[in-house]
Design an enzyme around this catalytic site. Sequence first.
Site, PDB file in Angstrom:
ATOM      1  N   LYS A  17       0.819  -1.216   0.000  1.00 22.73           N
ATOM      2  CA  LYS A  17       0.000   0.000   0.000  1.00 22.73           C
ATOM      3  C   LYS A  17       0.856   1.271   0.000  1.00 22.73           C
ATOM      4  O   LYS A  17       2.071   1.217   0.227  1.00 22.73           O
ATOM      5  CB  LYS A  17      -0.939  -0.033   1.205  1.00 22.73           C
ATOM      6  CG  LYS A  17      -1.968  -1.166   1.121  1.00 22.73           C
ATOM      7  CD  LYS A  17      -2.896  -1.147   2.327  1.00 22.73           C
ATOM      8  CE  LYS A  17      -3.955  -2.223   2.232  1.00 22.73           C
ATOM      9  NZ  LYS A  17      -4.870  -2.185   3.401  1.00 22.73           N
ATOM     10  N   ARG A  36      -0.784 -14.434   4.358  1.00 24.87           N
ATOM     11  CA  ARG A  36      -1.526 -13.819   5.461  1.00 24.87           C
ATOM     12  C   ARG A  36      -0.721 -13.893   6.760  1.00 24.87           C
ATOM     13  O   ARG A  36      -0.727 -12.960   7.558  1.00 24.87           O
ATOM     14  CB  ARG A  36      -2.908 -14.444   5.592  1.00 24.87           C
ATOM     15  CG  ARG A  36      -3.764 -14.102   4.347  1.00 24.87           C
ATOM     16  CD  ARG A  36      -5.214 -14.408   4.482  1.00 24.87           C
ATOM     17  NE  ARG A  36      -5.896 -13.533   5.416  1.00 24.87           N
ATOM     18  CZ  ARG A  36      -6.239 -12.271   5.179  1.00 24.87           C
ATOM     19  NH1 ARG A  36      -5.923 -11.702   4.027  1.00 24.87           N
ATOM     20  NH2 ARG A  36      -6.874 -11.572   6.082  1.00 24.87           N
ATOM     21  N   THR A  66      -4.542  -7.309  10.867  1.00 28.35           N
ATOM     22  CA  THR A  66      -4.913  -6.067  10.180  1.00 28.35           C
ATOM     23  C   THR A  66      -4.477  -4.840  10.973  1.00 28.35           C
ATOM     24  O   THR A  66      -3.982  -3.869  10.406  1.00 28.35           O
ATOM     25  CB  THR A  66      -6.442  -6.030   9.949  1.00 28.35           C
ATOM     26  OG1 THR A  66      -6.815  -7.203   9.225  1.00 28.35           O
ATOM     27  CG2 THR A  66      -6.854  -4.809   9.154  1.00 28.35           C
ATOM     28  N   ARG A 105       3.174  -6.101   8.952  1.00 31.35           N
ATOM     29  CA  ARG A 105       2.419  -4.993   9.552  1.00 31.35           C
ATOM     30  C   ARG A 105       3.031  -4.530  10.866  1.00 31.35           C
ATOM     31  O   ARG A 105       3.054  -3.336  11.146  1.00 31.35           O
ATOM     32  CB  ARG A 105       0.956  -5.382   9.718  1.00 31.35           C
ATOM     33  CG  ARG A 105       0.237  -5.414   8.364  1.00 31.35           C
ATOM     34  CD  ARG A 105      -1.210  -5.785   8.512  1.00 31.35           C
ATOM     35  NE  ARG A 105      -1.925  -5.641   7.251  1.00 31.35           N
ATOM     36  CZ  ARG A 105      -2.869  -6.468   6.841  1.00 31.35           C
ATOM     37  NH1 ARG A 105      -3.224  -7.513   7.586  1.00 31.35           N
ATOM     38  NH2 ARG A 105      -3.482  -6.258   5.694  1.00 31.35           N
ATOM     39  N   HIS A 144      -2.006  -5.543   1.543  1.00 33.50           N
ATOM     40  CA  HIS A 144      -3.288  -6.231   1.345  1.00 33.50           C
ATOM     41  C   HIS A 144      -2.970  -7.622   0.833  1.00 33.50           C
ATOM     42  O   HIS A 144      -2.027  -7.810   0.067  1.00 33.50           O
ATOM     43  CB  HIS A 144      -4.140  -5.509   0.287  1.00 33.50           C
ATOM     44  CG  HIS A 144      -5.269  -6.349  -0.222  1.00 33.50           C
ATOM     45  ND1 HIS A 144      -6.502  -6.363   0.380  1.00 33.50           N
ATOM     46  CD2 HIS A 144      -5.334  -7.243  -1.251  1.00 33.50           C
ATOM     47  CE1 HIS A 144      -7.288  -7.221  -0.273  1.00 33.50           C
ATOM     48  NE2 HIS A 144      -6.602  -7.761  -1.266  1.00 33.50           N
TER      49      HIS A 144
END
Length: 141
Positions: free
Chosen positions: A11, A87, A93, A104, A117
Amino acid sequence: MAIERTLSIIKPDAVAKNVIGQIYSRFEGAGLKIIAARMAQLSRAEAEGFYAVHSARPFFKDLVDFMISGPVMIQVLEGENAIAKHRDLMGATDPKKAEKGTIRADFADSIDANAVHGSDAEETAKVEIAYYFPALNVYSR
């Protein structure tokens, strides 16, 4: 185990931090092959179309605004159990809840600017890959 494909997007926040290479290294280190990739500046229509499943959700406008705020790196990953593996690499998230060492946890700032994503299931992956990559631009290797 099955060889799968999944869509991955780095992103705008992570692209701006210049961590594309570090993220790619994690993909490859986990045995995922990058079989298609391109940098893009998404239009509002592209982002709205891609995230259409969330159009009724309160965060939809902010998500679209964020996704068009700068360039993104879009890639297709292939490998054994690619969807779950990707994942796991991404982490939760919300980066505050993401395990240490995940993408992340290491590169995201907030639940909105969360670096990456990834497709959540095989059917979703097929739809998402087709959205950004016509079949002639994806190469198994």
